[in-house]
Design a protein around this motif. Structure first.
Motif, PDB file in Angstrom:
ATOM      1  N   ARG A 119       0.842  -1.181   0.000  1.00  0.00           N
ATOM      2  CA  ARG A 119       0.000   0.000   0.000  1.00  0.00           C
ATOM      3  C   ARG A 119       0.882   1.237   0.000  1.00  0.00           C
ATOM      4  N   MET A 120       0.746   2.044  -1.033  1.00  0.00           N
ATOM      5  CA  MET A 120       1.543   3.249  -1.147  1.00  0.00           C
ATOM      6  C   MET A 120       0.827   4.414  -0.469  1.00  0.00           C
ATOM      7  N   PRO A 121       1.595   5.360   0.085  1.00  0.00           N
ATOM      8  CA  PRO A 121       0.948   6.532   0.690  1.00  0.00           C
ATOM      9  C   PRO A 121       0.113   7.290  -0.333  1.00  0.00           C
ATOM     10  N   ALA A 122      -0.975   7.887   0.131  1.00  0.00           N
ATOM     11  CA  ALA A 122      -1.855   8.635  -0.779  1.00  0.00           C
ATOM     12  C   ALA A 122      -1.204   9.917  -1.252  1.00  0.00           C
ATOM     13  N   GLU A 123      -0.283  10.469  -0.472  1.00  0.00           N
ATOM     14  CA  GLU A 123       0.356  11.727  -0.821  1.00  0.00           C
ATOM     15  C   GLU A 123       1.853  11.509  -0.947  1.00  0.00           C
ATOM     16  N   GLY A 124       2.497  12.476  -1.563  1.00  0.00           N
ATOM     17  CA  GLY A 124       3.941  12.419  -1.700  1.00  0.00           C
ATOM     18  C   GLY A 124       4.386  11.898  -3.051  1.00  0.00           C
ATOM     19  N   TRP A 129       8.461   6.922  -1.454  1.00  0.00           N
ATOM     20  CA  TRP A 129       7.927   5.578  -1.228  1.00  0.00           C
ATOM     21  C   TRP A 129       9.043   4.527  -1.094  1.00  0.00           C
ATOM     22  N   LEU A 130      10.293   4.928  -1.378  1.00  0.00           N
ATOM     23  CA  LEU A 130      11.376   3.941  -1.430  1.00  0.00           C
ATOM     24  C   LEU A 130      11.682   3.393  -0.036  1.00  0.00           C
ATOM     25  N   LYS A 131      11.793   4.274   0.937  1.00  0.00           N
ATOM     26  CA  LYS A 131      12.135   3.827   2.289  1.00  0.00           C
ATOM     27  C   LYS A 131      11.044   2.936   2.878  1.00  0.00           C
ATOM     28  N   PRO A 132       9.737   3.321   2.761  1.00  0.00           N
ATOM     29  CA  PRO A 132       8.712   2.399   3.280  1.00  0.00           C
ATOM     30  C   PRO A 132       8.735   1.036   2.603  1.00  0.00           C
ATOM     31  N   THR A 133       9.154   0.980   1.337  1.00  0.00           N
ATOM     32  CA  THR A 133       9.214  -0.317   0.651  1.00  0.00           C
ATOM     33  C   THR A 133      10.344  -1.162   1.205  1.00  0.00           C
ATOM     34  N   VAL A 134      11.497  -0.536   1.473  1.00  0.00           N
ATOM     35  CA  VAL A 134      12.620  -1.275   2.067  1.00  0.00           C
ATOM     36  C   VAL A 134      12.234  -1.805   3.442  1.00  0.00           C
ATOM     37  N   VAL A 135      11.549  -0.984   4.224  1.00  0.00           N
ATOM     38  CA  VAL A 135      11.102  -1.424   5.551  1.00  0.00           C
ATOM     39  C   VAL A 135      10.094  -2.567   5.421  1.00  0.00           C
ATOM     40  N   ALA A 136       9.204  -2.486   4.431  1.00  0.00           N
ATOM     41  CA  ALA A 136       8.218  -3.542   4.233  1.00  0.00           C
ATOM     42  C   ALA A 136       8.894  -4.853   3.850  1.00  0.00           C
ATOM     43  N   ILE A 137       9.964  -4.793   3.047  1.00  0.00           N
ATOM     44  CA  ILE A 137      10.694  -6.009   2.676  1.00  0.00           C
ATOM     45  C   ILE A 137      11.298  -6.646   3.922  1.00  0.00           C
ATOM     46  N   ARG A 138      11.911  -5.818   4.777  1.00  0.00           N
ATOM     47  CA  ARG A 138      12.533  -6.338   6.006  1.00  0.00           C
ATOM     48  C   ARG A 138      11.485  -6.938   6.933  1.00  0.00           C
ATOM     49  N   ASP A 139      10.391  -6.227   7.110  1.00  0.00           N
ATOM     50  CA  ASP A 139       9.366  -6.722   8.042  1.00  0.00           C
ATOM     51  C   ASP A 139       8.699  -7.996   7.527  1.00  0.00           C
ATOM     52  N   THR A 158      -3.458 -16.215  12.817  1.00  0.00           N
ATOM     53  CA  THR A 158      -4.302 -15.253  12.096  1.00  0.00           C
ATOM     54  C   THR A 158      -3.459 -14.028  11.777  1.00  0.00           C
ATOM     55  N   ALA A 159      -3.927 -13.258  10.787  1.00  0.00           N
ATOM     56  CA  ALA A 159      -3.147 -12.082  10.372  1.00  0.00           C
ATOM     57  C   ALA A 159      -4.092 -11.008   9.865  1.00  0.00           C
ATOM     58  N   ARG A 160      -3.633  -9.783  10.061  1.00  0.00           N
ATOM     59  CA  ARG A 160      -4.336  -8.632   9.498  1.00  0.00           C
ATOM     60  C   ARG A 160      -3.299  -7.695   8.920  1.00  0.00           C
ATOM     61  N   PRO A 161      -3.599  -6.943   7.865  1.00  0.00           N
ATOM     62  CA  PRO A 161      -2.588  -6.088   7.235  1.00  0.00           C
ATOM     63  C   PRO A 161      -2.336  -4.816   8.045  1.00  0.00           C
ATOM     64  N   ASP A 162      -1.081  -4.384   8.034  1.00  0.00           N
ATOM     65  CA  ASP A 162      -0.763  -3.096   8.631  1.00  0.00           C
ATOM     66  C   ASP A 162      -0.899  -1.994   7.590  1.00  0.00           C
ATOM     67  N   GLY A 163      -0.373  -0.819   7.882  1.00  0.00           N
ATOM     68  CA  GLY A 163      -0.517   0.305   6.967  1.00  0.00           C
ATOM     69  C   GLY A 163       0.141   0.087   5.624  1.00  0.00           C
ATOM     70  N   SER A 164       1.172  -0.770   5.533  1.00  0.00           N
ATOM     71  CA  SER A 164       1.859  -1.035   4.263  1.00  0.00           C
ATOM     72  C   SER A 164       1.339  -2.286   3.574  1.00  0.00           C
ATOM     73  N   GLY A 165       0.399  -3.008   4.200  1.00  0.00           N
ATOM     74  CA  GLY A 165      -0.103  -4.251   3.636  1.00  0.00           C
ATOM     75  C   GLY A 165       0.609  -5.475   4.158  1.00  0.00           C
ATOM     76  N   ARG A 203       4.567   8.573 -11.160  1.00  0.00           N
ATOM     77  CA  ARG A 203       3.660   8.232 -10.065  1.00  0.00           C
ATOM     78  C   ARG A 203       2.751   7.070 -10.440  1.00  0.00           C
ATOM     79  N   GLU A 204       2.409   6.947 -11.735  1.00  0.00           N
ATOM     80  CA  GLU A 204       1.536   5.864 -12.167  1.00  0.00           C
ATOM     81  C   GLU A 204       2.282   4.532 -12.232  1.00  0.00           C
ATOM     82  N   ARG A 205       3.557   4.536 -12.600  1.00  0.00           N
ATOM     83  CA  ARG A 205       4.295   3.293 -12.807  1.00  0.00           C
ATOM     84  C   ARG A 205       5.118   2.877 -11.590  1.00  0.00           C
ATOM     85  N   ALA A 206       5.317   3.780 -10.664  1.00  0.00           N
ATOM     86  CA  ALA A 206       6.147   3.456  -9.504  1.00  0.00           C
ATOM     87  C   ALA A 206       5.564   2.332  -8.654  1.00  0.00           C
ATOM     88  N   PRO A 207       4.243   2.278  -8.359  1.00  0.00           N
ATOM     89  CA  PRO A 207       3.749   1.175  -7.528  1.00  0.00           C
ATOM     90  C   PRO A 207       4.031  -0.202  -8.102  1.00  0.00           C
TER      91      PRO A 207
END
Length: 419
Positions: A119-124, A129-139, A158-165, A203-207
């Motif tokens: 899940r990418m941030p709605a703004e920015g 988005w690069l740093k949140p993606t690296v953190v998501a890979i680690r987590d 059981t599992a539920r998604p966090d803010g990054s999915g 912005r369209e192709r980055a996700p």
């Protein structure tokens, strides 16, 4: 052909049409049932794939998934065959049920990918988005390993998604050898390089680019994608039951036949009354009428007959009155002519030119009356021919004065003289 037979023939045609319509309606209903069955099959497919995707998302492995496949097969009645990448059989509901595997349906398999969707941030901008993606890979690496360990230990996960999915795992057990170890410090260089390839994307192709980087860097811990095969070969489709259609058609045909008998009896009674009244009207009984009740076509026919009989009777009465009026109109002037002629014969009146002209005008007037009667007869017959002529109004008035001069003098008496 009698009216009864014509009515029955029409109703038989209606019965056939109604039967065909009923069959068509039944077919449409059956088609709708088949379509609903297909829709239900799609819903079952979505239910199976969603359940398997949720399992892989929460557990980080396909171990112990055969129990889920067996449960889904019992709930949906579907034959489910699950194959991982590389043609590795994960589970087969036929084998789990203790029977020999049946040939597959040949339908294309449904792919199940348990990898989280970032899940990418709605703004920015995409650069943020690069740093949140690296953190998501680690987590996710740590979470997937931890969830797989819990699954092997027999824990309920059981599992539920966090803010990054990324899944947040919950469990009823905490085995000592299962811990969620998240690396500290600087992220691996390979993770940074994989993510930085998306730095210049729009912005369209980055996700999509970041999702590919996420998949590439979590490939070692992510459960492989599954191919889910549903159904068996030569499975009979839902059959259309012919018995309801035949039963409905027979019921409609019987109902129409009974309606035909009742309708023929209801129609023939007023028709017979009309026949008797028409015969009496032809024999001269102009006062004969038919009783009328209701507002259907037969009743309207009876009203039309009564109106026709009334019109004929009225015309007959008008003709008698016209004959009497004509006799009255002709009797008075003819009596005047007769009086003048007898007075001339007896010598009481001198045959002056004016009198003779007046008598001639009176005769011509009677002739015109007769001609008018003839014109009236021609007009009623539709054979009247019109001829336009000019008339001298002064002459017409003088003629009328002369014709009625004698009667006027007789009515007023001789002129009086005054000294």
């Amino acid at each position: 052909m009698t009216f009864r037979l014509r009515v029955i023939g029409v109703l038989v045609f209606v019965a056939v049409a109604a039967t065909a319509a009923t069959a068509w309606l039944t077919w449409r209903q059956a088609t709708g049932a088949v379509e609903r069955t297909v829709t239900a099959g799609r819903e079952e497919t979505a239910r199976i794939t969603d359940r398997l995707r949720e399992y892989g998302y929460a557990h980080g492995t396909w171990e112990r998934v055969p129990a889920v496949v067996d449960e889904l097969s019992r709930e949906t009645g579907q034959r489910i065959r699950v194959i991982a990448a590389g043609d590795d059989l994960v589970a087969d509901s036929d084998v789990l049920a203790g029977r020999a595997p049946r040939p597959g349906s040949g339908q294309p398999p449904v792919l199940v990918d348990p990898l989280p969707r970032l899940r990418m941030p709605a703004e920015g901008a995409p650069a943020g988005w690069l740093k949140p993606t690296v953190v998501a890979i680690r987590d996710y690496r740590a979470t997937a390993v931890y969830a797989a360990c819990l699954t092997r230990a027999g824990a309920v996960v059981t599992a539920r998604p966090d803010g990054s999915g990324i899944p947040l795992v919950s469990t009823d057990l905490r085995p000592a050898d299962c811990r969620r170890d998240v690396p500290k410090g600087r992220p691996p260089q390979a993770d940074l390089l994989a993510v930085r390839r998306c730095e210049d994307e729009s912005r369209e192709r980055a996700p999509a680019c970041l999702q590919r980087a996420f998949r590439e860097r979590t490939r070692g811990v992510t459960p492989p994608r599954l191919e889910v095969h549903l159904g068996v070969r030569d499975e009979s489709p839902p059959a259309l039951a012919a018995a309801p259609t035949v039963g409905v058609a027979a019921g409609v045909a019987l109902a129409v036949a009974l309606a035909a008998l009742l309708l023929s009896r209801a129609v023939l009674r007023p028709v017979r009354a009309l026949t008797v009244a028409t015969r009496s009207l032809g024999e001269g009984d102009l006062a004969r009428r038919v009783p009328v009740t209701g507002r259907d076509e037969i009743a309207e026919l009876g009203r039309a007959f009564n109106r026709m009989a009334g019109s004929i009777q009225g015309a007959e009465e008008r003709q008698r009155r016209l004959t009497g009026d004509i006799a009255h109109e002709l009797r008075t002037p003819l009596a005047n002519l007769r009086g003048y002629v007898e007075a001339l014969q007896d010598g009481y009146v001198e045959p002056t030119p004016e009198l003779l002209d007046s008598l001639h005008e009176e005769v011509m007037l009677q002739q015109r009356i007769v001609d008018d009667l003839q014109d009236l007869a021609l007009a009623e017959a539709g054979a009247l021919t019109y001829h336009r002529v000019d008339v001298d109004l002064r002459e017409l008035l003088e003629t009328c004065r002369t014709a009625h001069h004698a009667r006027a003098e007789a009515a007023t008496g001789p002129p009086q003289t005054h000294d």
